[in-house]
Design a protein around this motif. Sequence first.
Motif, PDB file in Angstrom:
ATOM      1  N   THR A 146      29.620  64.603  63.271  1.00  0.00           N
ATOM      2  CA  THR A 146      29.711  65.171  61.919  1.00  0.00           C
ATOM      3  C   THR A 146      28.765  66.357  61.778  1.00  0.00           C
ATOM      4  O   THR A 146      29.119  67.389  61.197  1.00  0.00           O
ATOM      5  CB  THR A 146      29.370  64.105  60.871  1.00  0.00           C
ATOM      6  N   TYR A 149      26.642  52.044  55.986  1.00  0.00           N
ATOM      7  CA  TYR A 149      27.760  52.178  55.048  1.00  0.00           C
ATOM      8  C   TYR A 149      29.060  52.584  55.734  1.00  0.00           C
ATOM      9  O   TYR A 149      30.037  52.911  55.071  1.00  0.00           O
ATOM     10  CB  TYR A 149      27.407  53.196  53.963  1.00  0.00           C
ATOM     11  N   GLY A 150      29.080  52.604  57.074  1.00  0.00           N
ATOM     12  CA  GLY A 150      30.308  52.890  57.803  1.00  0.00           C
ATOM     13  C   GLY A 150      30.854  54.276  57.492  1.00  0.00           C
ATOM     14  O   GLY A 150      30.096  55.243  57.329  1.00  0.00           O
ATOM     15  N   TRP A 151      32.192  54.358  57.411  1.00  0.00           N
ATOM     16  CA  TRP A 151      32.844  55.647  57.156  1.00  0.00           C
ATOM     17  C   TRP A 151      32.472  56.200  55.780  1.00  0.00           C
ATOM     18  O   TRP A 151      32.400  57.417  55.608  1.00  0.00           O
ATOM     19  CB  TRP A 151      34.362  55.491  57.260  1.00  0.00           C
ATOM     20  N   THR A 152      32.228  55.317  54.822  1.00  0.00           N
ATOM     21  CA  THR A 152      31.803  55.779  53.494  1.00  0.00           C
ATOM     22  C   THR A 152      30.487  56.536  53.596  1.00  0.00           C
ATOM     23  O   THR A 152      30.294  57.587  52.971  1.00  0.00           O
ATOM     24  CB  THR A 152      31.644  54.592  52.531  1.00  0.00           C
ATOM     25  N   GLY A 153      29.582  56.024  54.442  1.00  0.00           N
ATOM     26  CA  GLY A 153      28.300  56.694  54.640  1.00  0.00           C
ATOM     27  C   GLY A 153      28.459  58.055  55.287  1.00  0.00           C
ATOM     28  O   GLY A 153      27.745  59.001  54.938  1.00  0.00           O
ATOM     29  N   SER A 188      25.799  53.350  61.088  1.00  0.00           N
ATOM     30  CA  SER A 188      25.567  53.646  59.672  1.00  0.00           C
ATOM     31  C   SER A 188      25.734  52.369  58.861  1.00  0.00           C
ATOM     32  O   SER A 188      26.731  51.658  59.022  1.00  0.00           O
ATOM     33  CB  SER A 188      26.563  54.702  59.172  1.00  0.00           C
ATOM     34  N   PHE A 198      31.113  60.036  55.028  1.00  0.00           N
ATOM     35  CA  PHE A 198      31.667  60.933  54.010  1.00  0.00           C
ATOM     36  C   PHE A 198      30.587  61.350  53.006  1.00  0.00           C
ATOM     37  O   PHE A 198      30.468  62.537  52.664  1.00  0.00           O
ATOM     38  CB  PHE A 198      32.820  60.238  53.286  1.00  0.00           C
ATOM     39  N   LEU A 199      29.794  60.384  52.551  1.00  0.00           N
ATOM     40  CA  LEU A 199      28.732  60.708  51.591  1.00  0.00           C
ATOM     41  C   LEU A 199      27.677  61.617  52.207  1.00  0.00           C
ATOM     42  O   LEU A 199      27.119  62.480  51.523  1.00  0.00           O
ATOM     43  CB  LEU A 199      28.091  59.418  51.068  1.00  0.00           C
ATOM     44  N   SER A 200      27.417  61.437  53.493  1.00  0.00           N
ATOM     45  CA  SER A 200      26.421  62.293  54.145  1.00  0.00           C
ATOM     46  C   SER A 200      26.915  63.736  54.233  1.00  0.00           C
ATOM     47  O   SER A 200      26.112  64.674  54.155  1.00  0.00           O
ATOM     48  CB  SER A 200      26.081  61.760  55.543  1.00  0.00           C
TER      49      SER A 200
END
Length: 275
Positions: free
Chosen positions: A193, A114-118, A112, A120-122
């Motif tokens: 996820t 955006y890493g873990w932020t991506g 991703s 969470f946002l997904s």
Amino acid sequence: MDLVLDAADRHLLTPYVYPAGWREGEPCRQLLSLFVITNLGALALYLLFGTLSYYFIFDHNLKKHPQFLENQVRREIAYALRSLPWISVPTVALFFAEVRGYSKLYDNIEDSPYGWTGVFLSMLSFLFFTDMGIYWIHRGLHHKLFYKRFHKPHHLWKIATPFASHAFHPVDGFMQSLPYHIYPFLFPLHKITYLGLYIFVNVWTISIHDGDYRVPRLLRHVINGSAHHTDHHLYFDYNYGQYFTLWDKIGGSYKSPTAFAGKGPHDYLRKLQEK
């Protein structure tokens, strides 16, 4: 779904079920395996969480309500068990496309941008996207061209139990699940996820049929809970949403639950008992 299929191949299907010469990546084998896994998984989720909700959350006093049908629980379960295999047919086709690499699902967090932020946002975008999709599909199923043929069977359960959660006509059930399956073909999503969200949406569907109308006061007009969905079953033209009330408010179909105003099914039962 390829993670589940790989695990099934590694621990069960290859050594014990299929002939040694039938390759794991062969399309017919994958389709057959996905059909079995999807049906067993759906059955397990429905019966496990439906049973837990029925015995530990559902208020059994609701079974005394005049609109609760004779042998309703048995009928809900029987209807769901007949429908789930048919719902799984187009679902398996979409899972097959995922397994063959046509989706935007990815394996590692590093994949991703955006890493873990991506990740969470997904998760948030998945919830809002599917809530929007289900709202419009659900509302469309109430149109006179579709309601009687496809959606009316689910409205047979005016005072629903958790087992009514999957008691849909197969076309109705698949159509309302379609946004879950479309999302990973449109947007990147981490595979684990996605599996977690898939379990969550099934549990949520059970929860909005569980007859527990309690919602934190601050979230009463934000979260679409069991109280909102009960009024949908009772009054038809309101509260089509799945998780949130946003699209009902945008679409003019929001109705504050009667249970919050002291006029819900429990209150009706209390009045009957007082008479």
